[in-house]
Design an enzyme around this catalytic site. Sequence first.
Site: not given
Length: 762
Positions: A9, A82, A84, A86, A311, A313, A357
């Site tokens: 990303e 990433d 997740d 998204e 990470y 989030r 995570h």
Amino acid sequence: MAKNLLIVESPAKTRTLSRFLGKDFDILATVGHIRDLPKSKIGIDPENNFSPEYIVIKGKEKVIRDLKKAAKNAKTVFLAPDPDREGEAIAWHVANSIKKGIKADIVRVAFNEITKPAVTEAIANPREINMNLVNAQQARRVLDRIVGYTVSPFLWSTVARNLSAGRVQSVALRLIAEREEAVNAFKPQEYWQVQAELGTKKKDKFTARLYKIDGMTVVTPNGSGKNKISISSEQEVKGYIKELEKAEYVVSDVKSSHKTKKASAPFITSTLQQEAFKKHGFSAKQTMSTAQKLYEGIEIGKEGPVGLITYMRTDSTRISNEALKAVRSYISKTFGKEYLPSKPVQYGKKKSAQDAHEAIRPTYMNLPPDKVKKRLTPQQFKLYSLIWNRFVASQMSPAKFDVETVLIDAARFKFRAAAERIAFDGFLKIYHEEKEPDENGNGINGVDSLPPLKVNDQLKLFALNPSQSFTKPPPRFSEAMLVKELEADGIGRPSTYATIISTLKDRKYVEMEQRKLKPTELGTAVSKILVQSFPDLFDVGFTAEMERELDSIEEGSDDWVEVVSEFYEPFMETIGELKGKQKEIKASMEEKTDIKCEKCGSPMVIKWGRNGRFLACSAYPECKSTKPLPEEEARSKTDQKCEKCGSPMVIKTGRFGRFMACSAYPDCKNTKAITLGIKCPRKDCSGEIIEKQTKARRLFYGCSNYPKCDYASWDMPAKIECPVCHHPFMVLKVSKAKGEYYRCPECKHQMDKSSTEEKTVA
């Protein structure tokens, strides 16, 4: 020889990853999403299973061309956005955008930390794109689009043009607005407390608090109930004081006990945002953007860019076995074996936690904060230190305390004194968690020790100190408190908290007042209309249930189209019912006044606009006269005259912030920037300091001669001469410890803002 292609990303990751993957890999970045729903229309087909109409985001055409070109010559394409929802959606959009005409395998890889072991393991174990994750993201996006593109026009027709509503943000706004209602409706109650200064025969003094009267516990009014009493007036406390002055004070009980305190779990997204706000005043947005940089990689000397944290989030407190071994070794070597528990500390997980995570932790235990401090910005260093210390503390031994409690009888009264001493600091050696005071401003206060006391000891009374207090309203939400509330209510997810708050600020629905979130008049009006018109949609319980359904899509338990369909049908029925009531609802928002229109004499009414309330002629559209409210008009007046016509200049607010305009508008349309009446401090500059705004609408102060003079300050200058160095102005500063105060930009001398006389801030 064909190379592999790794697609991430963020461009910031590419250099960090290239250190691990070498010459066999080309690494390109999407720079976020590459496709999305169109802005010009809803972009969803309810008649065709809510099929989304995805288009290439403006400016991303070149990114897609570069990805396609690189993919054609690649051996394998590794999609590594990433880890997740998204990120999974981005991977899916990239795959669909580049797959036509290429022979290379397209696979998905995900890593929780940007370290060589994590990256190489991910590359060695690729997987397919997880369509459950993609569908969960797609469902959220479709739901948000349906609400945003349907409810926002409803706001335009009832409140003001260009307003917008979000499915989750509007619930957060409701929480803030309802808390403000509670604050405004609150009526303080008086209560009194009594402290006694007592002493032993050896004249060792200590303080005890009035604890019970006739066996009933003395509490604040909010704590009243069975076997509880509150001292509610000065007259009442004076009666008690008369009795206490005559009483004998005798020790009735002495208890010694021990307690332990376990460290808090390592950070998850919500707790990191809360603690970063409480310790350093970081907004949720600041915390996440800083954490993103620490995750993606920081230049550490010859080593090049290094990802310093995992990470950011996540809603899981889980720690990998490798990380546990590393931190336990660090604790043992750094602090000694007594600080290391016999086995790793385990923390429970919430039912709603996805556990995809690990917790947020440092990636390298050989890079403590002090070692990399020179390579970090002050903000990065503070956040990295916070993450490091919390993680290390979470695996250290509990702190141990010796607690001594003494009860003292005085006729029908009982006093209590307590002391708490740290017997073994344990995790406190490295980490103290910040606590926010309760609604009455109470924190945890205590003393380290009491004099030697035993049962039946006679004590001497030196003084009785009654103190008056008043209950305080429930506190407005700080960003930390709101994140905690959203998490507790099941509203939003780790990736959305910062966006929710920043969106409410950007829309000017809330503003910061003494580091707390306060709804603006506009925000209050929007929340009122939305809650009245859509009581179910913007209900906390309904929104939390929707979050659980999105989670079930991610787990593969629910079909995303069915979830959206179950929401859509009753929602559109509500919209249909409201369409016939829009004029009625709009009229309910208007307030009649006794003010007459200066142009036609009709009574004026208070209406809503994008920038708040204003007066408009009730004869509209025949008469289009408008003017500010009287209080706004008074605040907007200045002592400056228009250079063109001589009329007074007034302060107005437009889409780019505040500005000065001629009061004779529309006959005279002269405008100019707001000047503070302070000359620019730069030598030989004739400019004045004026209010300005960044592209992100953040207020700052700069020279009117820009670009010839680039003087700028985030802090608001005040026309107060420094009493020490005589600099012509000071600037207004705000800190958690000192509140608002003035500081000289030249010699740094500080003065308390609330004092009329000079007072140096400690």
